[in-house]
Design a protein around this motif. Sequence first.
Motif, PDB file in Angstrom:
ATOM      1  N   ASP A  71       0.867  -0.880  -0.253  1.00 21.74           N
ATOM      2  CA  ASP A  71       0.211  -0.278   0.088  1.00 21.74           C
ATOM      3  C   ASP A  71       0.551   0.293   0.423  1.00 21.74           C
ATOM      4  O   ASP A  71      -0.311   2.377  -0.412  1.00 21.74           O
ATOM      5  CB  ASP A  71      -1.640   0.146   1.457  1.00 21.74           C
ATOM      6  N   TYR A 124      -0.127   2.817  -7.252  1.00 27.58           N
ATOM      7  CA  TYR A 124      -0.989   2.860  -6.502  1.00 27.58           C
ATOM      8  C   TYR A 124      -2.138   3.761  -5.691  1.00 27.58           C
ATOM      9  O   TYR A 124      -3.138   3.745  -5.414  1.00 27.58           O
ATOM     10  CB  TYR A 124      -0.347   2.105  -5.251  1.00 27.58           C
ATOM     11  N   ILE A 179      -5.247   7.428  -0.918  1.00 25.95           N
ATOM     12  CA  ILE A 179      -5.683   6.042  -0.453  1.00 25.95           C
ATOM     13  C   ILE A 179      -4.935   5.881   1.033  1.00 25.95           C
ATOM     14  O   ILE A 179      -5.480   6.053   2.036  1.00 25.95           O
ATOM     15  CB  ILE A 179      -5.454   4.748  -1.405  1.00 25.95           C
ATOM     16  N   THR A 180      -3.593   5.464   0.852  1.00 24.54           N
ATOM     17  CA  THR A 180      -2.938   4.724   2.677  1.00 24.54           C
ATOM     18  C   THR A 180      -2.785   5.948   3.526  1.00 24.54           C
ATOM     19  O   THR A 180      -3.200   6.375   4.560  1.00 24.54           O
ATOM     20  CB  THR A 180      -1.824   4.353   2.355  1.00 24.54           C
ATOM     21  N   HIS A 215      -5.561   7.031   4.590  1.00 23.60           N
ATOM     22  CA  HIS A 215      -6.832   6.707   5.615  1.00 23.60           C
ATOM     23  C   HIS A 215      -6.413   6.593   6.552  1.00 23.60           C
ATOM     24  O   HIS A 215      -7.175   7.000   8.232  1.00 23.60           O
ATOM     25  CB  HIS A 215      -6.237   5.195   4.840  1.00 23.60           C
TER      26      HIS A 215
END
Length: 334
Positions: free
Chosen positions: A78, A168, A173-174, A177
């Motif tokens: 990730d 990615y 995203i990572t 989050h």
Amino acid sequence: MKKLLLAALPCLLASQAQAFTQETHKRIVLDAVAYMKAHPAATQYARLAQYATQAGLSVDQLAERLGQGAYDVDDFEDTYLCGAVTGDCVRAPLWGTLSSIVSYSSYWHFQNHTQGPDAHGNDFGGYNYAKLTVSGDVDNLAAAWLSGDHLDDGPGGQGGWFGDDSEYNSYGITEAHYRQGSTSSYSMYKDFETMPFQPIDNLAQYWYGRYLANHSVDALGYSLHATDLLQPHHTWTTSALNHSGWETWVRDYYDSEQLSSDSLVTEALADFDTISPSEDDIRPLLTEGGDISYSQGGLVLNSQDHNERVMIGRIVIPHAIAMVVKVLNHAMQR
């Protein structure tokens, strides 16, 4: 420069691993469930057993799933860092293919107790090379290797001189989050040497939130990777200074030195507050674990003495198990 570093880095990094080894992460969770089973009146074991049944599992199978979740976080694909010149985005350095070195995902697994609030507004930040107080050879050489490299922010985002090879979107995203109420801008992640990675308690809170949303066994297991907070190198914050030697020692002597003694876990539980069942945020509890490893753990950064390692191991491992028990108690009340 990178050609010179390529020759030096494998020697320094070949044995580096994921804070507590993956096996140790899993064992801590297994031992926490075993402790709850042995002390049903003092824990939420009855609800844990009910949760297992609802998931179609035995308690032992549930413990295995939770432990595997804690184990698996070190294998997450990730986090990609991209070359300042090539633009190529990879999840581990070139020399990582020569050994079992961790991927770049491991940089989210720290909580720096040598510094105060970070650029995001967290009480304690994560790994940030520019903010390290006890950096060593591995930190310094990795930063030189990654000089100017940026966090993958998806197609059409930041690129290198020769293009944008996004894999990615780690920022979108990572990092998003793991932001967990803090603030970020992509400008923070344009140069590895100054990247303020989010701390591990935010990682754990994200996955715990996923558990609260759908009672996922795997998400709950992922949140339990927060036992990294009881690994002193992750609160003093360094990839060097006996990091790999200490984690290997813990794995090798976990049983023979009785690091998970039932009585020590009972004593350790008294050092953690109980989270109110109505509270969603487990980060204050996790930070208590970080406080404990930071207050005790400087010794293992500077010593390889077996007896001194036993002394620290018999503090941090029981507290890691106790922290998991506290989190599971809270989870079962939800």
